[in-house]
Scaffold this motif. Structure first.
Motif, PDB file in Angstrom:
ATOM      1  N   UNK A 137       0.831  -1.209   0.000  1.00 44.72           N
ATOM      2  CA  UNK A 137       0.000   0.000   0.000  1.00 44.72           C
ATOM      3  C   UNK A 137       0.864   1.258   0.000  1.00 44.72           C
ATOM      4  N   UNK A 138       0.389   2.292  -0.691  1.00 44.08           N
ATOM      5  CA  UNK A 138       1.145   3.536  -0.812  1.00 44.08           C
ATOM      6  C   UNK A 138       0.616   4.635   0.099  1.00 44.08           C
ATOM      7  N   UNK A 139      -0.592   4.453   0.623  1.00 43.48           N
ATOM      8  CA  UNK A 139      -1.180   5.467   1.494  1.00 43.48           C
ATOM      9  C   UNK A 139      -2.160   4.779   2.440  1.00 43.48           C
ATOM     10  N   UNK A 187      -8.297   7.284  -0.513  1.00 41.42           N
ATOM     11  CA  UNK A 187      -7.720   8.567  -0.900  1.00 41.42           C
ATOM     12  C   UNK A 187      -8.476   9.088  -2.121  1.00 41.42           C
ATOM     13  N   UNK A 188      -9.023  10.280  -2.015  1.00 38.65           N
ATOM     14  CA  UNK A 188      -9.682  10.941  -3.138  1.00 38.65           C
ATOM     15  C   UNK A 188      -8.771  12.021  -3.705  1.00 38.65           C
ATOM     16  N   UNK A 189      -8.233  12.855  -2.824  1.00 38.02           N
ATOM     17  CA  UNK A 189      -7.344  13.931  -3.256  1.00 38.02           C
ATOM     18  C   UNK A 189      -5.916  13.394  -3.342  1.00 38.02           C
ATOM     19  N   UNK A 190      -5.346  13.524  -4.523  1.00 43.09           N
ATOM     20  CA  UNK A 190      -4.022  12.974  -4.761  1.00 43.09           C
ATOM     21  C   UNK A 190      -4.062  11.813  -5.726  1.00 43.09           C
ATOM     22  N   UNK A 191      -5.215  11.144  -5.846  1.00 35.54           N
ATOM     23  CA  UNK A 191      -5.414  10.131  -6.878  1.00 35.54           C
ATOM     24  C   UNK A 191      -5.905  10.866  -8.120  1.00 35.54           C
ATOM     25  N   UNK A 192      -5.211  10.732  -9.227  1.00 38.38           N
ATOM     26  CA  UNK A 192      -5.416  11.611 -10.384  1.00 38.38           C
ATOM     27  C   UNK A 192      -6.868  11.691 -10.864  1.00 38.38           C
TER      28      UNK A 192
END
Length: 406
Positions: free
Chosen positions: A309-311, A373-378
């Protein structure tokens, strides 16, 4: 020559809107690149013309959020990975460019135009998801995307289509209620709790607003009531609602407040607990993005999948851990940015579109961000920028902040 230049911008606006909304869920990255390129061109044009769109409050709130994240860097920086949050939120820079382009294409700013594109996008996502399910029997439909991203984008598009109900008095407006239905169908097919929770939250916010505004429209009221009763019956007779509500159980467990979770996810609970611990360890500036997941992995060697996982799969957890109070302030500014479009005491259809759209956009991203994550995922970040740009353009058009180009 000047008219030809504005004609090109209007054409770019059409390409941007159709790509970013109709294809947001079924070809997200292609749509993203088109929106970003067109938005950057619009931003350059707005700067060249010194347009008033550059002074709108929502965009300055987004810029202030980026500044807040930048202020943490001297205290947390250990490598280039710590720059990721700022770079990942860079699509916010094109928001006024998107708004400027849309302002040059008056047909797109008719209050039903963008809601109709949102409706097409949500229905396309649901139909393709249903087709994939029937063809493969897969438990979590994804339509070439990550299942939770697919479901979340469909939910946002579906509920943003509701703003079309605010236009005119035609009984055909009830067709825009197909948007939330298509979005929820996609969320169910995705097998993801977050989109279901986000859909419920947007319904709780949006439906009462519509019922209050149009309480004398019997056909609309009856349609909404029937749909609400159907949704309630489905929730009570299926496991979907319990899976969505289990999010809160995991969060209360992570906060040490107890609380049952019908379908506990030990990985998410571990990440939420670690986010709280990392925030308490550095409450002002946080730990920096490059450190947060390594801290989680060290604390939970018994959960090997954390290494992939990255976040932390939660906007609040990510912002709190990587940026402390400054990170949470940045997150609050981003969520509140659409609400800066609100204006009270007006009854025109465009004002209602802006008000409902702003409330739905802020609510949707807040609750969808609880489990992912919503913000930061393109795709999600670009969709937020596009929808916010549209609301800014519509508000500008209504207020006549500047003379439209001739």
């Amino acid at each position: 020559m000047e008219r030809q230049g504005y004609g090109i911008l209007a054409l770019l606006a059409s390409v941007l809107a159709v790509s970013g909304l109709v294809f947001a869920d079924i070809a997200p990255h292609v749509a993203d690149y088109i929106v970003l390129i067109a938005g950057a061109a619009g931003l350059v044009a707005a700067i060249v013309h010194r347009d008033a769109i550059l002074a709108v409050r929502p965009w300055w709130m987004l810029l202030l959020a980026l500044v807040c994240l930048g202020l943490t860097l001297p205290f947390v920086y250990r490598g280039s990975t710590d720059l990721v949050p700022i770079l990942a939120l860079a699509p916010f820079l094109v928001v006024p460019g998107v708004a400027f382009l849309l302002a040059q294409n008056q047909p797109l700013l008719r209050p039903f135009s963008l809601p109709l594109l949102c409706l097409f996008g949500a229905i396309a996502a649901a139909l393709l998801g249903l087709s994939e399910y029937l063809a493969t029997g897969i438990a979590r439909v994804e339509v070439g995307n990550n299942p939770i991203h697919y479901g979340g984008i469909a939910i946002v598009l579906g509920f943003m289509a509701l703003t079309g109900i605010c236009v005119g008095r035609s009984p055909w407006r009830v067709l825009f209620l197909l948007g939330p239905i298509a979005g929820m169908l996609a969320a169910i097919l995705s097998g993801s709790r977050g989109p279901l929770l986000g859909g419920v939250a947007m319904a709780v916010v949006g439906m009462p607003i519509l019922l209050f505004w149009y309480r004398r429209d019997l056909a609309l009221v009856l349609t909404v009531v029937v749909l609400a009763l159907g949704a309630l019956a489905f929730g009570l007779t299926s496991g979907s609602s319990m899976r969505a509500l289990s999010v809160f159980g995991e969060m209360t467990q992570a906060l040490g407040a107890g609380g049952p979770s019908p379908t506990p996810d030990v990985y998410r609970t571990a990440m939420y607990q670690s986010a709280l611990q990392q925030f308490l360890a550095s409450p002002i500036f946080g730990q920096g993005f490059g450190q947060i997941m390594e801290t989680v992995r060290v604390a939970h060697p018994d959960l090997p999948e954390l290494a992939t996982l990255e976040h932390m799969h939660s906007d609040i957890a990510d912002f709190a851990a990587l940026g402390g109070l400054l990170g949470l302030l940045a997150y609050g500014l981003i969520i509140a940015a659409p609400l800066a479009n609100l204006r009270f005491g007006k009854a025109r259809s465009t004002d209602r579109v802006v008000a409902l759209g702003s409330a739905l956009l802020a609510t949707g991203y807040l609750f969808l961000g609880l489990t992912n994550a919503m913000f930061g995922v393109l795709p999600q970040t670009v969709l937020f920028a596009l929808l916010l740009g549209y609301l800014i353009a519509l508000r500008r058009n209504t207020d006549s902040l500047s003379t439209p180009p001739r």
